[in-house]
Write an enzyme that holds these catalytic residues in place. Structure first.
Site, PDB file in Angstrom:
ATOM      1  N   GLY A 271      28.490  -1.140 -14.923  1.00  0.00           N
ATOM      2  CA  GLY A 271      28.055  -2.334 -14.217  1.00  0.00           C
ATOM      3  C   GLY A 271      29.004  -3.470 -14.549  1.00  0.00           C
TER       4      GLY A 271
ATOM      5  N   GLN B  16      31.805 -12.162 -15.392  1.00  0.00           N
ATOM      6  CA  GLN B  16      32.688 -11.422 -16.302  1.00  0.00           C
ATOM      7  C   GLN B  16      34.125 -11.357 -15.793  1.00  0.00           C
ATOM      8  OE1 GLN B  16      29.833  -7.912 -16.556  1.00  0.00           O
ATOM      9  NE2 GLN B  16      30.665  -7.941 -18.630  1.00  0.00           N
TER      10      GLN B  16
ATOM     11  N   CYS C 186      28.467  -3.889 -23.674  1.00  0.00           N
ATOM     12  CA  CYS C 186      28.878  -4.810 -22.610  1.00  0.00           C
ATOM     13  C   CYS C 186      30.396  -4.905 -22.604  1.00  0.00           C
ATOM     14  CB  CYS C 186      28.269  -6.187 -22.876  1.00  0.00           C
ATOM     15  SG  CYS C 186      28.688  -7.422 -21.642  1.00  0.00           S
ATOM     16  N   LEU C 187      31.004  -4.854 -21.415  1.00  0.00           N
ATOM     17  CA  LEU C 187      32.467  -4.907 -21.337  1.00  0.00           C
ATOM     18  C   LEU C 187      33.017  -6.230 -21.874  1.00  0.00           C
ATOM     19  CD1 LEU C 187      33.134  -3.256 -17.843  1.00  0.00           C
ATOM     20  CD2 LEU C 187      33.315  -2.208 -20.108  1.00  0.00           C
TER      21      LEU C 187
ATOM     22  N   HIS D 101      20.501  -5.722 -17.150  1.00  0.00           N
ATOM     23  CA  HIS D 101      21.630  -6.198 -17.963  1.00  0.00           C
ATOM     24  C   HIS D 101      22.572  -7.054 -17.106  1.00  0.00           C
ATOM     25  CE1 HIS D 101      24.853  -5.591 -21.156  1.00  0.00           C
ATOM     26  NE2 HIS D 101      25.535  -6.038 -20.127  1.00  0.00           N
ATOM     27  N   GLU D 102      22.909  -6.546 -15.908  1.00  0.00           N
ATOM     28  CA  GLU D 102      23.837  -7.286 -15.041  1.00  0.00           C
ATOM     29  C   GLU D 102      23.176  -8.552 -14.497  1.00  0.00           C
ATOM     30  OE1 GLU D 102      26.809  -6.432 -15.278  1.00  0.00           O
ATOM     31  OE2 GLU D 102      26.333  -4.513 -16.214  1.00  0.00           O
TER      32      GLU D 102
ATOM     33  N   HIS E 245      23.479 -11.362 -16.747  1.00  0.00           N
ATOM     34  CA  HIS E 245      24.786 -12.034 -16.694  1.00  0.00           C
ATOM     35  C   HIS E 245      24.794 -13.169 -15.672  1.00  0.00           C
ATOM     36  CE1 HIS E 245      27.519  -9.964 -19.386  1.00  0.00           C
ATOM     37  NE2 HIS E 245      27.157  -8.776 -18.935  1.00  0.00           N
TER      38      HIS E 245
HETATM   39 ZN   LIG Z   1      27.446  -6.966 -19.844  1.00  0.00          ZN
END
Ligand SMILES: [Zn+2]
Length: 196
Positions: free
Chosen positions: A45, A50, A105-106, A147-148, A151
Site C-alpha cells: 500500500g 508518502q 511502513c515504507l 493503515h493507508e 496516512h
Molecule cells: Zn505506511
C-alpha cells in the site's frame, strides 16, 4: 517514474490532506507513478503524502498475501485479485473486536510492531475513474486500507503504540529521519545533513 518515498519526520506525513477532483493535474500519471514506486519498494500500500502529495489518495495491492498461510482459503482468494485505487475515501464505520498484526511502513523502514485495529470497515470512496463506491472490507484488506487511510489523516502506525514501545523505538525513528539507515529503494529524508 519511481518517486522518492518520504521518510518519518517529514511534515508532509502530518499534513491535513485535501480532497481532489477528476481534474487534478496528471492524475493518471500520479497513480501510475505511485504503483511503480510501491512495487519497487515491495510495498502492499502507498498513500499520496508518502510521495510528498498532501491529497486524499492511496493505493492498495494485497495480492502478495495470496499464499499467506495465516489467512483462510477464502481470504487468500479474496486478496489474490485485490488491487485498488482509493480517492477521497471516508471510513463510515469500523466494527468488531480489535486484532493485532505486525505492521510496517515504507516511510519507517526496519520498524515493525504489533498494531491493534478493528477487523471490519465500511467506506465511501471514488476509484481512478471517479466512480463512487460504498463498500465494506474485512480482515487483511481492511487492515491495509486502515493503515493507508491513517496516512491521509496524518497518522502513522507508530502513533498507535504504547508509550513504552514508542520510547523504545525513539532513537531508531530519529535515525530514519536523518537517513541513517540502509534501504534499497529511493527515499527523501527530512533531517539528512546537506551534501556540499
Ligand atoms: Zn505506511
Amino acid at each position: 517514474m519511481i518517486l522518492p518515498i518520504v521518510a518519518y519526520g517529514d511534515p508532509v506525513l502530518r499534513k491535513e490532506t485535501e480532497e481532489i477532483t477528476k481534474d487534478y493535474p496528471n492524475l493518471k500519471e500520479v497513480i501510475e507513478n505511485m504503483f511503480e514506486t510501491m512495487y519497487e519498494a515491495r510495498g502492499i500500500g502507498l498513500a499520496a503524502p508518502q510521495v510528498n502529495l498532501p491529497i486524499r489518495l492511496f493505493i492498495v495491492d494485497a495480492t502478495p498475501f495470496e499464499d499467506d498461510e495465516d489467512l483462510t482459503e477464502d481470504e487468500q482468494k479474496y486478496v489474490s485479485t485485490f488491487k485498488k485505487v482509493f480517492i477521497n475515501a471516508r471510513i463510515l464505520e469500523e466494527s468488531g473486536d480489535e486484532w493485532a498484526f505486525n505492521e510496517g511502513c515504507l516511510s519507517i523502514p526496519d520498524v515493525r510492531e504489533d498494531v491493534f485495529r478493528q477487523p471490519e470497515i465500511v467506506m465511501e470512496y471514488y476509484d481512478e475513474n471517479f466512480k463512487k463506491h460504498k463498500e465494506s472490507f474485512k480482515g487483511m484488506v481492511a487492515r491495509i486500507i486502515q493503515h493507508e487511510y491513517d496516512h491521509i489523516e496524518g497518522i502513522l502506525f507508530t502513533d498507535k503504540l504504547s508509550p513504552l514501545k514508542r520510547r523504545l523505538i525513539k532513537s531508531k525513528l530519529e535515525n530514519i529521519s536523518k537517513g541513517k539507515i540502509n534501504i534499497d529503494y529511493r527515499m527523501k529524508f527530512p533531517n539528512a545533513k546537506k551534501k556540499r
